[in-house]
Design a protein around this motif. Structure first.
Motif, PDB file in Angstrom:
ATOM      1  N   ARG A  49      10.347   9.226  46.458  1.00 29.48           N
ATOM      2  CA  ARG A  49      10.263  10.483  47.209  1.00 29.48           C
ATOM      3  C   ARG A  49       9.518  11.556  46.424  1.00 29.48           C
ATOM      4  O   ARG A  49       8.637  12.226  46.959  1.00 29.48           O
ATOM      5  CB  ARG A  49      11.670  10.991  47.540  1.00 29.48           C
ATOM      6  N   ILE A  50       9.863  11.712  45.160  1.00 32.31           N
ATOM      7  CA  ILE A  50       9.244  12.779  44.373  1.00 32.31           C
ATOM      8  C   ILE A  50       7.786  12.463  44.076  1.00 32.31           C
ATOM      9  O   ILE A  50       6.935  13.363  44.066  1.00 32.31           O
ATOM     10  CB  ILE A  50      10.039  13.056  43.071  1.00 32.31           C
ATOM     11  N   ALA A  52       5.709  10.693  46.010  1.00 35.46           N
ATOM     12  CA  ALA A  52       4.969  10.944  47.249  1.00 35.46           C
ATOM     13  C   ALA A  52       4.794  12.442  47.478  1.00 35.46           C
ATOM     14  O   ALA A  52       3.717  12.902  47.878  1.00 35.46           O
ATOM     15  CB  ALA A  52       5.691  10.303  48.433  1.00 35.46           C
ATOM     16  N   GLU A  53       5.843  13.182  47.219  1.00 32.40           N
ATOM     17  CA  GLU A  53       5.789  14.639  47.394  1.00 32.40           C
ATOM     18  C   GLU A  53       4.729  15.260  46.496  1.00 32.40           C
ATOM     19  O   GLU A  53       3.928  16.093  46.936  1.00 32.40           O
ATOM     20  CB  GLU A  53       7.162  15.228  47.070  1.00 32.40           C
ATOM     21  N   ARG A  54       4.712  14.860  45.233  1.00 35.99           N
ATOM     22  CA  ARG A  54       3.724  15.398  44.292  1.00 35.99           C
ATOM     23  C   ARG A  54       2.304  14.977  44.666  1.00 35.99           C
ATOM     24  O   ARG A  54       1.363  15.765  44.591  1.00 35.99           O
ATOM     25  CB  ARG A  54       4.041  14.936  42.877  1.00 35.99           C
ATOM     26  N   LYS A  56       1.121  14.190  47.572  1.00 36.24           N
ATOM     27  CA  LYS A  56       0.662  14.853  48.799  1.00 36.24           C
ATOM     28  C   LYS A  56       0.052  16.220  48.507  1.00 36.24           C
ATOM     29  O   LYS A  56      -0.745  16.737  49.294  1.00 36.24           O
ATOM     30  CB  LYS A  56       1.826  15.008  49.784  1.00 36.24           C
ATOM     31  N   THR A  57       0.423  16.805  47.399  1.00 43.36           N
ATOM     32  CA  THR A  57      -0.105  18.126  47.029  1.00 43.36           C
ATOM     33  C   THR A  57      -1.148  18.025  45.921  1.00 43.36           C
ATOM     34  O   THR A  57      -1.414  19.009  45.228  1.00 43.36           O
ATOM     35  CB  THR A  57       1.042  19.063  46.601  1.00 43.36           C
ATOM     36  N   ASN A 128       1.549  19.121  38.394  1.00 46.42           N
ATOM     37  CA  ASN A 128       1.447  18.480  39.711  1.00 46.42           C
ATOM     38  C   ASN A 128       1.693  16.976  39.635  1.00 46.42           C
ATOM     39  O   ASN A 128       1.939  16.325  40.653  1.00 46.42           O
ATOM     40  CB  ASN A 128       0.054  18.711  40.314  1.00 46.42           C
ATOM     41  N   ARG A 211       3.730   6.308  52.555  1.00 50.90           N
ATOM     42  CA  ARG A 211       4.089   7.700  52.845  1.00 50.90           C
ATOM     43  C   ARG A 211       2.873   8.616  52.814  1.00 50.90           C
ATOM     44  O   ARG A 211       2.850   9.655  53.475  1.00 50.90           O
ATOM     45  CB  ARG A 211       5.136   8.193  51.843  1.00 50.90           C
TER      46      ARG A 211
END
Length: 270
Positions: A49-50, A52-54, A56-57, A128, A211
């Motif tokens: 999760r983390i 993918a989150e990072r 994506k940005t 990031n 993701r």
């Protein structure tokens, strides 16, 4: 901490076994690995999760490790661009001892707690990004030092280890512990531990790429068409996704050079 990866094998007198016995007993031990990985899914979920989150940005995923663990990180990283069509600098594997260590062990490279951070700095790692330490034992100084410095610089950290309560897991913000027990050949962590790390890495990077939208349905629509097998697979995917005949699908792939773009252009024009 109890280092189960260094415990004596459950088998003895290996040299007295027949070839068939050796193979069957290795296989018996290997069957336990997926079950150990299954127990770590909640931890893998948090790490995926983390990451993918990072990403994506605009963040990147770094693997740092030594020996077998380092090589597995490089393998996983190197397979992301051809499989998912991502840039080569999105997922990066770094091994103690540098590229030489991919093929030949570099003595004591894993014992330097300062080198991993130096290696990461060559890529201008920043907040990031995510740094994942790979260490079967969970005690590798190279990995511990790298994660400590990443933490100190505000960078998200994770790990994949094969013991509980290890120093590496204690440092990582998102630890994954896949405990496989003693190896068939005592201490040979290229075996069950290596298999466990390979499975966990497959799960992590594939989940992240899905993701990130790099898979459509169940197809690798962004894969790089680097050989005839992959080119022909691309044609088949286009045919499946669009209903086009082989000639049309081939023409689309020739025109766009990318499965996703070929499919999207056909559907838009239909």
């Amino acid at each position: 901490m109890e280092i189960t990866t260094e415990k004596d094998s459950n088998y003895n007198d290996l040299e007295k076994m027949s070839v068939r016995e050796i193979l069957e007993n290795i296989n018996k031990e290997d069957k336990t690995v997926p079950l150990a990985v299954e127990k770590a899914i909640p931890q893998l979920e948090e790490l995926a999760r983390i990451v993918a989150e990072r990403m994506k940005t605009g963040g990147r995923l770094f693997y740092i490790g030594a020996g077998t663990s380092g090589r597995l990180g490089i393998l996983d990283a190197s397979e992301c661009p051809p499989t998912f069509g991502v840039p080569f600098d999105w997922v990066l594997g770094i091994i103690a001892g540098g590229d030489t260590a991919i093929r030949k062990a570099v003595e004591f490279a894993e014992d330097d707690p300062t080198q991993a951070w130096k290696d990461l700095q060559t890529y201008e790692v920043d907040s990031n990004d995510v740094v994942v330490g790979l260490a079967a034992s969970g005690t590798t100084p190279y990995v511990i030092g790298g994660l400590e410095m990443a933490n100190a610089n505000g960078i998200t950290t994770g790990c994949i280890v094969c013991n509980t309560g290890s120093p590496v897991a204690a440092v990582a913000q998102f630890p994954v512990e896949v405990v496989v027990g003693p190896e068939f050949v005592s201490g040979s962590t290229r075996m069950k531990s290596g298999t466990a790390q390979k499975l966990a890495l497959n799960m992590l990077s594939t989940t992240v790429m899905i993701r990130l939208g790099r898979v459509k349905g169940n197809k690798m629509v962004d894969m790089q068409l680097t050989n005839h097998k992959l080119y022909n697979r691309g044609v088949r995917i286009i045919m499946t996704e669009t209903g086009a005949d082989e000639q049309t699908a081939t023409a689309l792939l020739e025109k766009y050079g990318n499965v996703r773009q070929a499919v999207e252009s056909f559907l838009i024009s239909s």
